[in-house]
Design a protein around this motif. Sequence first.
Motif, PDB file in Angstrom:
ATOM      1  N   PHE A   1      12.569  51.529  43.734  1.00  0.00           N
ATOM      2  CA  PHE A   1      11.322  50.842  43.395  1.00  0.00           C
ATOM      3  C   PHE A   1      10.767  51.363  42.073  1.00  0.00           C
ATOM      4  O   PHE A   1      10.964  52.519  41.711  1.00  0.00           O
ATOM      5  CB  PHE A   1      10.271  51.046  44.491  1.00  0.00           C
ATOM      6  N   LYS A   2      10.037  50.485  41.384  1.00  0.00           N
ATOM      7  CA  LYS A   2       9.357  50.854  40.151  1.00  0.00           C
ATOM      8  C   LYS A   2       7.867  50.549  40.300  1.00  0.00           C
ATOM      9  O   LYS A   2       7.488  49.491  40.793  1.00  0.00           O
ATOM     10  CB  LYS A   2       9.919  50.063  38.961  1.00  0.00           C
ATOM     11  N   TYR A   3       7.020  51.477  39.888  1.00  0.00           N
ATOM     12  CA  TYR A   3       5.583  51.245  39.909  1.00  0.00           C
ATOM     13  C   TYR A   3       4.989  51.800  38.619  1.00  0.00           C
ATOM     14  O   TYR A   3       5.644  52.507  37.861  1.00  0.00           O
ATOM     15  CB  TYR A   3       4.933  51.890  41.143  1.00  0.00           C
ATOM     16  N   ASN A   4       3.733  51.483  38.381  1.00  0.00           N
ATOM     17  CA  ASN A   4       3.085  51.911  37.135  1.00  0.00           C
ATOM     18  C   ASN A   4       2.336  53.230  37.342  1.00  0.00           C
ATOM     19  O   ASN A   4       2.928  54.288  37.270  1.00  0.00           O
ATOM     20  CB  ASN A   4       2.135  50.804  36.651  1.00  0.00           C
ATOM     21  N   LYS A   5       1.068  53.179  37.651  1.00  0.00           N
ATOM     22  CA  LYS A   5       0.264  54.389  37.837  1.00  0.00           C
ATOM     23  C   LYS A   5      -0.056  54.596  39.307  1.00  0.00           C
ATOM     24  O   LYS A   5      -0.014  53.663  40.103  1.00  0.00           O
ATOM     25  CB  LYS A   5      -1.040  54.281  37.035  1.00  0.00           C
ATOM     26  N   VAL A   6      -0.397  55.826  39.663  1.00  0.00           N
ATOM     27  CA  VAL A   6      -0.849  56.135  41.017  1.00  0.00           C
ATOM     28  C   VAL A   6      -2.172  56.886  40.930  1.00  0.00           C
ATOM     29  O   VAL A   6      -2.326  57.797  40.110  1.00  0.00           O
ATOM     30  CB  VAL A   6       0.208  56.951  41.804  1.00  0.00           C
ATOM     31  N   THR A   7      -3.133  56.481  41.740  1.00  0.00           N
ATOM     32  CA  THR A   7      -4.441  57.141  41.781  1.00  0.00           C
ATOM     33  C   THR A   7      -4.751  57.549  43.218  1.00  0.00           C
ATOM     34  O   THR A   7      -4.261  56.937  44.175  1.00  0.00           O
ATOM     35  CB  THR A   7      -5.565  56.218  41.269  1.00  0.00           C
TER      36      THR A   7
END
Length: 232
Positions: A148-154
């Motif tokens: 999987f690819k994701y951008n930012k995590v908060t």
Amino acid sequence: MSKKVVQFHRIGDVTFSRNKRSKNIKISVKPNKKVLVSFPFYVRTREAMAFVVENEDWIRKQQNKFDSKRIRFQEGSSLETRLYKIDFCKGVNTRAEINGSIVKIEVSDFEDEHEQQVIEHFLTEVYRLEAKRILPPRLEEIAQLHGFKYNKVTIRNNKRNWGSCSSKNNISLNLQMMKLPDELIDYILLHELVHTEIKNHSPKFWKRMDELTENRARELSKQVKQYSAYTL
């Protein structure tokens, strides 16, 4: 949407909100015992207030249910999280300090309701520290494992959900996840990662989840719903 807050002797503050989508008067009691009332625009506020008075006994019953579920912390007790051991002791002032993996919470009066709320605030900050250290690396590990690819995590303190994934594949995680077993934390992380590919909860989404959880997606989802982001 207009709002008005009215204090009732037996149940505390009640927030009244007119909502164009409401078809009738609706009362909801939140785990923090706050009472929300939504009602249609054609209903007068005094009618909604009268409806609350008629249902005060039911409202108090719901508030008491949440009281019974809350943990009350006592002098001399302790709590172990994944990274810390938390000790509760008597003190002149209510405060918290961290020394390595030991958190010391001093409380002036354990019987005081406000002091109990301060303790919960301190514990939330402990969970925030843990979440920032544990959740992003674990999310990345699971993402790499399954491609999987994701951008930012908060990391946030959210009372509505355990996690979310935006249209830009930014993932938000609830620090309250640190209260959950490891298996359910992994399930939530995987749930949000699947949303990077499938933006809804369609049959296609659940099929993908089943592929990645050995057909246990629905079972794990039910287990997560047994927990509340409000209670420690």
